[in-house]
Design a protein around this motif. Sequence first.
Motif, PDB file in Angstrom:
ATOM      1  N   ASP A 146       0.776  -1.069  -0.040  1.00 30.94           N
ATOM      2  CA  ASP A 146      -0.174   0.060  -0.034  1.00 30.94           C
ATOM      3  C   ASP A 146       0.892   1.145  -0.024  1.00 30.94           C
ATOM      4  OD1 ASP A 146      -2.579  -1.331   0.091  1.00 30.94           O
ATOM      5  OD2 ASP A 146      -2.456  -1.316   2.301  1.00 30.94           O
TER       6      ASP A 146
ATOM      7  N   TYR B 257       1.186  -1.660   4.879  1.00 32.16           N
ATOM      8  CA  TYR B 257      -0.079  -2.202   4.500  1.00 32.16           C
ATOM      9  C   TYR B 257      -0.915  -1.435   5.395  1.00 32.16           C
ATOM     10  CZ  TYR B 257       2.052  -6.140   2.076  1.00 32.16           C
ATOM     11  OH  TYR B 257       2.807  -6.766   1.387  1.00 32.16           O
TER      12      TYR B 257
ATOM     13  N   ASP C 215      -1.515  -3.216   8.813  1.00 38.82           N
ATOM     14  CA  ASP C 215      -0.602  -3.811   9.244  1.00 38.82           C
ATOM     15  C   ASP C 215      -0.431  -3.341  10.860  1.00 38.82           C
ATOM     16  OD1 ASP C 215       1.447  -1.371   9.733  1.00 38.82           O
ATOM     17  OD2 ASP C 215       2.059  -1.818   7.748  1.00 38.82           O
TER      18      ASP C 215
END
Length: 139
Positions: free
Chosen positions: A76, A98, A101
């Motif tokens: 991302d 991400y 995460d």
Amino acid sequence: MNFQLHPRLEQDCIEIGRLSLSRLLLMNDSQYPWCILVPEREDISEIYQLSPTDQQQLQQESCLLSKTLAEIYNADKMNIAAIGNMVPQLHIHHIVRYRNDRAWPAPVWGQFDAIPYGKKQLKEQISVIKLAMKAALID
């Protein structure tokens, strides 16, 4: 050349290989795909201390690594940083992030203790990165 990898980097990372200028390391933290580039130059703590040629080479290696990691791990966002407060030797972190995460949206530093890779997972991670970076690796 008498280049020595800083002991903290040796302790926390696994060497994947060498690029034209830098060593490519994998941080032994399975929470994030996280590589580090360390230019093989002695007594360098800042990018501006590198020669102009080495600065350009580091930028090329960093961009290649960032693009490669973003593609193979479907990132991302890529976090790229040269902090150096704990380890004075110049090294550039390349961390795949991400939105889901553990640390998002905060930086990963100091958030959670590292979770080392298991043997099988470590071997797989190194193989994936080596294959993706094979054209740039010199050993």
